[in-house]
Design a protein around this motif. Structure first.
Motif, short mmCIF file in Angstrom:
data_model
loop_
_atom_site.label_atom_id
_atom_site.label_comp_id
_atom_site.label_asym_id
_atom_site.label_seq_id
_atom_site.Cartn_x
_atom_site.Cartn_y
_atom_site.Cartn_z
N PHE A 98 19.59 61.14 62.77
CA PHE A 98 20.92 61.28 63.37
C PHE A 98 21.80 60.06 63.09
CE2 PHE A 98 18.84 64.09 66.80
CZ PHE A 98 19.03 65.21 66.02
N GLU A 99 21.18 58.89 63.00
CA GLU A 99 21.96 57.66 62.87
C GLU A 99 22.16 57.22 61.43
OE1 GLU A 99 19.72 55.00 65.28
OE2 GLU A 99 19.87 56.31 67.04
N ARG A 107 26.13 62.22 66.02
CA ARG A 107 24.78 62.79 66.00
C ARG A 107 24.83 64.32 65.98
NH1 ARG A 107 20.70 59.70 68.50
NH2 ARG A 107 19.99 61.59 69.55
#
Length: 206
Positions: A98-99, A107
């Motif tokens: 997500f990062e 996200r």
């Protein structure tokens, strides 16, 4: 003519991917045209087509980056002694995905793109092949990780490697869908949840 540095080329490619990802997140793959992408990134047609042959090529690049992010985290885990337990590892995988998979995006946007890719593989043979290759690579790396768990005395004998691998991959898939639909999948959610499940003891029949 001055030579363009590799750093500049990489930054321009990243600019295109991030702009296209924002378009896809807003309108979906089919609702986004290359003109939409050009407008989003503020570049000429020639500048974008220097890096990508079309929309499908951009989608494939985003897909490849997501798989690379996951695979890197798994591979690093296999080289750690003792390897991180599934609760810790899954938290790292989701956090890294997500990062870091598509920089500059929220996200939930990243998760939404991944879910769109999964659905698109049902009609796009190129993406389906990428998905199959990525899934096969994940299962191979997880097989190595299961061996590391056994060598460290963490995982008992008798549990098929493939069953462990597929269960962990499915758990990651589920949290990606949760993030896409509802958001708020923080790192501690899968970590604490899996740790709780792993700590349960089977009850003896009375």
């Amino acid at each position: 003519m001055a030579r363009v540095s590799q750093e500049h080329l990489d930054a321009r490619r990243r600019q295109i991917l991030e702009g296209a990802a924002r378009c896809f997140a807003r309108s979906g793959f089919h609702g986004t045209s290359m003109q939409d992408v050009l407008k989003e990134v503020g570049l000429s047609t020639g500048a974008v087509y220097r890096y990508f042959s079309g929309k499908e090529d951009i989608i494939a690049a985003i897909t490849g980056e997501a798989f690379a992010s996951i695979r890197t985290t798994f591979e690093e885990a296999t080289r750690t002694t003792p390897p991180p337990t599934p609760d810790v590892l899954l938290s790292r995988v989701l956090g890294g995905l997500f990062e870091g998979a598509v920089h500059g995006l929220e996200r939930r946007t990243v998760a939404s793109l991944i879910v769109q890719v999964w659905s698109e593989t049902l009609r796009d043979e190129r993406l389906a092949t990428l998905l199959e290759e990525g899934y096969a690579a994940m299962r191979t790396v997880w097989g190595e990780l299961v061996e590391a768990y056994r060598a460290a005395g963490i995982l008992p004998e008798g549990v098929p490697d493939e069953h462990v691998a597929r269960t962990m991959i499915a758990t990651a898939h589920g949290f990606i869908v949760q993030e896409a639909l509802f958001g708020d999948v923080r790192r501690e959610v899968p970590e604490n949840g899996l740790r709780g499940l792993m700590s349960m003891e089977p009850q003896k029949a009375s």
